[in-house]
Design a protein around this motif. Structure first.
Motif, PDB file in Angstrom:
ATOM      1  N   TYR A 294      11.498   2.301  -3.661  1.00 24.49           N
ATOM      2  CA  TYR A 294      10.550   1.750  -2.584  1.00 24.49           C
ATOM      3  C   TYR A 294      11.267   2.335  -1.142  1.00 24.49           C
ATOM      4  CZ  TYR A 294      13.734  -2.279  -2.988  1.00 24.49           C
ATOM      5  OH  TYR A 294      14.821  -3.128  -3.027  1.00 24.49           O
ATOM      6  N   GLY A 295      10.252   2.232  -0.287  1.00 24.24           N
ATOM      7  CA  GLY A 295      10.841   2.700   1.081  1.00 24.24           C
ATOM      8  C   GLY A 295      11.366   1.593   1.864  1.00 24.24           C
ATOM      9  N   SER A 296      12.399   2.104   3.100  1.00 22.89           N
ATOM     10  CA  SER A 296      12.989   1.289   3.809  1.00 22.89           C
ATOM     11  C   SER A 296      12.117   0.316   4.576  1.00 22.89           C
ATOM     12  CB  SER A 296      13.882   2.353   4.600  1.00 22.89           C
ATOM     13  OG  SER A 296      13.063   2.699   5.607  1.00 22.89           O
ATOM     14  N   LEU A 297      12.964  -0.714   5.101  1.00 21.63           N
ATOM     15  CA  LEU A 297      12.194  -1.858   6.000  1.00 21.63           C
ATOM     16  C   LEU A 297      11.581  -1.091   7.175  1.00 21.63           C
ATOM     17  CD1 LEU A 297      14.811  -4.756   5.653  1.00 21.63           C
ATOM     18  CD2 LEU A 297      12.465  -4.679   4.767  1.00 21.63           C
ATOM     19  N   MET A 298      12.354  -0.136   7.733  1.00 22.55           N
ATOM     20  CA  MET A 298      11.712   0.513   8.699  1.00 22.55           C
ATOM     21  C   MET A 298      10.359   1.371   8.419  1.00 22.55           C
ATOM     22  SD  MET A 298      12.849  -0.105  11.644  1.00 22.55           S
ATOM     23  CE  MET A 298      12.107   0.996  12.540  1.00 22.55           C
ATOM     24  N   ASP A 299      10.121   1.679   7.249  1.00 21.97           N
ATOM     25  CA  ASP A 299       8.785   2.127   6.975  1.00 21.97           C
ATOM     26  C   ASP A 299       7.626   1.220   6.836  1.00 21.97           C
ATOM     27  OD1 ASP A 299      10.220   4.726   6.939  1.00 21.97           O
ATOM     28  OD2 ASP A 299      10.513   4.722   4.727  1.00 21.97           O
ATOM     29  N   MET A 300       8.110  -0.013   6.679  1.00 23.18           N
ATOM     30  CA  MET A 300       7.013  -1.195   6.488  1.00 23.18           C
ATOM     31  C   MET A 300       6.855  -2.024   7.714  1.00 23.18           C
ATOM     32  SD  MET A 300       7.999  -2.429   2.544  1.00 23.18           S
ATOM     33  CE  MET A 300       9.646  -2.487   2.745  1.00 23.18           C
ATOM     34  N   LEU A 301       7.677  -2.009   8.869  1.00 20.60           N
ATOM     35  CA  LEU A 301       7.537  -3.035   9.834  1.00 20.60           C
ATOM     36  C   LEU A 301       7.043  -2.167  10.847  1.00 20.60           C
ATOM     37  CD1 LEU A 301      11.009  -4.700   9.352  1.00 20.60           C
ATOM     38  CD2 LEU A 301       8.951  -5.192   8.319  1.00 20.60           C
ATOM     39  N   ASP A 302       6.525  -3.049  11.861  1.00 16.40           N
ATOM     40  CA  ASP A 302       6.006  -2.572  13.181  1.00 16.40           C
ATOM     41  C   ASP A 302       7.193  -2.158  14.210  1.00 16.40           C
ATOM     42  OD1 ASP A 302       4.802  -2.178  15.445  1.00 16.40           O
ATOM     43  OD2 ASP A 302       4.202  -4.229  15.953  1.00 16.40           O
ATOM     44  N   THR A 303       7.495  -1.023  14.484  1.00 18.54           N
ATOM     45  CA  THR A 303       8.660  -0.695  15.190  1.00 18.54           C
ATOM     46  C   THR A 303       8.633  -1.278  16.652  1.00 18.54           C
ATOM     47  OG1 THR A 303       7.533   1.465  15.644  1.00 18.54           O
ATOM     48  CG2 THR A 303       9.300   1.197  14.053  1.00 18.54           C
ATOM     49  N   ASN A 304       7.311  -1.473  17.346  1.00 16.89           N
ATOM     50  CA  ASN A 304       7.058  -2.103  18.468  1.00 16.89           C
ATOM     51  C   ASN A 304       7.365  -3.645  18.512  1.00 16.89           C
ATOM     52  OD1 ASN A 304       6.482   0.416  20.012  1.00 16.89           O
ATOM     53  ND2 ASN A 304       4.523   0.254  19.369  1.00 16.89           N
ATOM     54  N   ASP A 305       7.723  -4.307  17.476  1.00 13.50           N
ATOM     55  CA  ASP A 305       7.767  -5.681  17.307  1.00 13.50           C
ATOM     56  C   ASP A 305       9.036  -6.062  18.142  1.00 13.50           C
ATOM     57  OD1 ASP A 305       7.169  -8.504  15.872  1.00 13.50           O
ATOM     58  OD2 ASP A 305       9.199  -8.172  16.013  1.00 13.50           O
ATOM     59  N   SER A 306       8.969  -7.064  19.212  1.00 15.89           N
ATOM     60  CA  SER A 306      10.058  -7.440  20.012  1.00 15.89           C
ATOM     61  C   SER A 306      11.343  -7.697  19.148  1.00 15.89           C
ATOM     62  CB  SER A 306       9.479  -8.501  21.013  1.00 15.89           C
ATOM     63  OG  SER A 306       9.275  -9.855  19.974  1.00 15.89           O
ATOM     64  N   LEU A 307      11.289  -8.372  17.987  1.00 16.55           N
ATOM     65  CA  LEU A 307      12.488  -8.697  17.219  1.00 16.55           C
ATOM     66  C   LEU A 307      13.022  -7.536  16.844  1.00 16.55           C
ATOM     67  CD1 LEU A 307      14.262 -11.220  16.241  1.00 16.55           C
ATOM     68  CD2 LEU A 307      12.865 -10.840  14.270  1.00 16.55           C
TER      69      LEU A 307
ATOM     70  N   GLN B 202      12.298 -14.661   3.039  1.00 14.13           N
ATOM     71  CA  GLN B 202      10.774 -14.432   3.021  1.00 14.13           C
ATOM     72  C   GLN B 202      10.729 -13.573   3.929  1.00 14.13           C
ATOM     73  OE1 GLN B 202       9.296 -18.369   3.275  1.00 14.13           O
ATOM     74  NE2 GLN B 202       9.900 -19.107   1.231  1.00 14.13           N
ATOM     75  N   ASN B 203      11.175 -13.277   5.008  1.00 13.54           N
ATOM     76  CA  ASN B 203      10.896 -12.641   6.251  1.00 13.54           C
ATOM     77  C   ASN B 203      11.488 -11.227   6.370  1.00 13.54           C
ATOM     78  OD1 ASN B 203      10.178 -11.640   9.032  1.00 13.54           O
ATOM     79  ND2 ASN B 203       9.843 -13.658   9.278  1.00 13.54           N
ATOM     80  N   PRO B 204      10.718 -10.094   6.101  1.00 17.00           N
ATOM     81  CA  PRO B 204      11.616  -8.946   6.327  1.00 17.00           C
ATOM     82  C   PRO B 204      12.082  -8.413   7.701  1.00 17.00           C
ATOM     83  CG  PRO B 204       9.168  -8.390   5.986  1.00 17.00           C
ATOM     84  CD  PRO B 204       9.551  -9.916   5.833  1.00 17.00           C
ATOM     85  N   TYR B 205      11.504  -9.073   8.720  1.00 19.51           N
ATOM     86  CA  TYR B 205      11.928  -8.836  10.036  1.00 19.51           C
ATOM     87  C   TYR B 205      13.220  -9.644  10.106  1.00 19.51           C
ATOM     88  CZ  TYR B 205       7.441  -6.868  11.526  1.00 19.51           C
ATOM     89  OH  TYR B 205       6.300  -5.918  11.626  1.00 19.51           O
ATOM     90  N   PHE B 206      13.344 -10.511   9.688  1.00 19.34           N
ATOM     91  CA  PHE B 206      14.691 -11.218   9.835  1.00 19.34           C
ATOM     92  C   PHE B 206      15.835 -10.263   8.968  1.00 19.34           C
ATOM     93  CE2 PHE B 206      13.296 -16.032  10.229  1.00 19.34           C
ATOM     94  CZ  PHE B 206      12.428 -15.673  11.203  1.00 19.34           C
ATOM     95  N   GLN B 207      15.454  -9.820   8.143  1.00 18.90           N
ATOM     96  CA  GLN B 207      16.528  -8.993   7.263  1.00 18.90           C
ATOM     97  C   GLN B 207      16.888  -7.843   7.856  1.00 18.90           C
ATOM     98  OE1 GLN B 207      15.402  -8.391   3.062  1.00 18.90           O
ATOM     99  NE2 GLN B 207      14.726 -10.407   2.912  1.00 18.90           N
TER     100      GLN B 207
END
Length: 456
Positions: free
Chosen positions: A11-24, A80-85
């Motif tokens: 499966y892809g990396s976290l960056m491929d699944m997350l919103d890169t413009n998110d402030s976190l 549970q939170n990929p942004y935290f990871q």
């Protein structure tokens, strides 16, 4: 758990699944994590089980404070939170908890106040020149400890319970347990404010103290033949006798058996007559509202005596000196503070001087009106960043919690600034697109009119 650039086969990396413009995500990218590795590696010996990555532990502590969660909750939410990871340095999603909640306690104790001060300094440096304003605002508040409202009756009952536990643990047979009598006396304590039952309540409190002293002497006599046990509980017994002997006007009173550093502070609030904890001083920049300095005070000293310590902390977190500190009338008594041969002027509201020009009067009004901006900052630190009630033990816990709360506030401020910058950029792009669409509509209308004109 370290962040790598190697791709996962399934499966892809976290960056491929997350919103890169998110402030976190953007905050994770701008924090200099390598500085934490260089600073905190001195706290590790290299022996025993391999430790958790420093970025992981620092990231979890910051997220815990940002989201106002307990140690147990942040560990569960992290899973549970990929942004935290991603914030903690992972490249791929992990479906298990990063660590046991108690490891956060050990990490806090490992790096101590110095390590937390380094994290706080980093949160100030993220804001760059915005944190270098020559004028600052100073105010103090109370960081309450995790304890109930103290009364002599409560403390006496707790001491009796502790002594009975000690007796059971060491297999000591007491002459009398007082179990039934303590239960009856506890009921009488409820009517302390009833005018007709005040005398009985006072008698119950006095009797509870006597029972505690009787039980303490009984156990102490049984320990006389065993010097090892006597030394083991000598500190606890000294504490119990100190609590049972203190009176209304005794200096340095003890209000809790587990929070010995807490003291009573009267802030003049209608809804809360006294607050039990430690006094905390906070320094913010005048216009941008960035926290640049904090200090916890081990004793209940006057506000004017706290300026030296907190302004020293603020100076150490900046590259430029502070020229003026704006305070309220509670700081009367100090006109200037000298730190490293640099003098900081202390401004306090006062009467209008006749020699002041209208321009000078307006500058003073604006300055002291702006002083009130620190009040909502303190409110946010208490309601959003775990400063309302400190669950970390001892005065060291007070200092650590204050530094983490200030760090979380500064990081959240940076995230808000980034969010609004992206929002305004999106709005400007939308306005530009609408202008282009409007131009296209006008062009089509013009072409339609020209077509009808030539057709005629």
């Amino acid at each position: 758990m370290s962040k790598t650039t190697q791709k996962n086969l399934f499966y892809g990396s976290l960056m491929d699944m997350l919103d890169t413009n998110d402030s976190l995500i953007q905050l994770a990218n701008i924090i200099p994590w390598s500085k934490f590795d260089d600073e905190f590696k001195k706290y590790y010996t290299g022996e025993g089980r391999p430790p958790k990555p420093i970025r992981l532990m620092v990231g979890i502590l910051l997220l815990k404070q940002l989201k106002n969660l307990s140690d147990e909750s942040i560990v569960e939410n992290w899973k549970q939170n990929p942004y935290f990871q991603y914030f903690c340095g992972l490249n791929d999603y992990q479906a298990s908890v990063p660590c046991h909640p108690t490891e956060l306690v050990k990490f806090r104790n490992r790096i101590g106040k110095e390590g937390m001060a380094f994290i706080f300094k980093m949160s100030v440096e993220l804001h760059g020149e915005a944190a270098e304003e020559p004028q600052v605002i100073v105010d103090s508040t109370v960081q309450e400890s995790n304890m109930t409202f103290p009364t002599d009756g409560k403390l006496a009952i707790k001491i009796i319970i502790h002594l009975i536990r000690i007796a059971k643990k060491e297999n000591i047979k007491l002459r009398r347990s007082f179990k039934k009598e303590v239960k009856e006396l506890r009921i009488l304590l409820r009517f302390f404010r009833h005018p007709r039952k005040l005398k009985k309540a006072m008698g119950a409190m006095k009797r509870l103290r006597e029972i505690a002293k009787i039980t303490l002497r009984d156990i102490d006599r049984k320990f006389e033949d065993n010097m090892e046990l006597h030394l083991k509980y000598a500190e606890s017994f000294y504490l119990y006798m100190r609590v049972l002997s203190q009176e209304k006007n005794t200096p340095n009173k003890i209000y809790s058996l587990h929070e010995l550093d807490a003291y009573a502070i009267n802030k003049g609030k209608d809804h809360k007559g006294y607050e039990f904890g430690t006094k905390a001083s906070i320094v913010t920049t005048k216009n941008t509202g960035i926290i640049v300095g904090v200090a916890a005070h081990q004793t209940n000293i006057h506000d004017s005596k706290t300026l030296k310590e907190v302004l020293t902390n603020a100076t150490n977190n900046r590259t430029t000196p502070i020229s003026e500190a704006i305070c309220d009338r509670g700081y009367r008594g100090t006109k200037e503070v000298t730190i490293d041969k640099h003098t900081i002027e202390i401004s306090i509201p006062g009467t209008v001087l006749k020699r002041d020009t209208p321009e000078q009067k307006e500058v003073k009004r604006e300055k002291f009106r702006r002083r009130a901006a620190i009040e909502p900052i303190i409110g946010h630190m208490k309601s959003d960043y775990r400063m309302a009630r400190n669950y970390l033990k001892g005065f060291a816990g007070d200092e650590i919690n204050l530094l983490l709360a200030a760090s979380a506030f500064n990081l959240k401020k940076w995230m808000n600034i980034y969010f609004y910058a992206v929002f305004l950029r999106d709005i400007s792009l939308l306005m530009r697109a609408m202008e282009e669409i409007q131009k296209s509509i006008l062009l089509l209308q013009y072409l339609f009119l020209m077509k009808n004109l030539f057709a005629k």
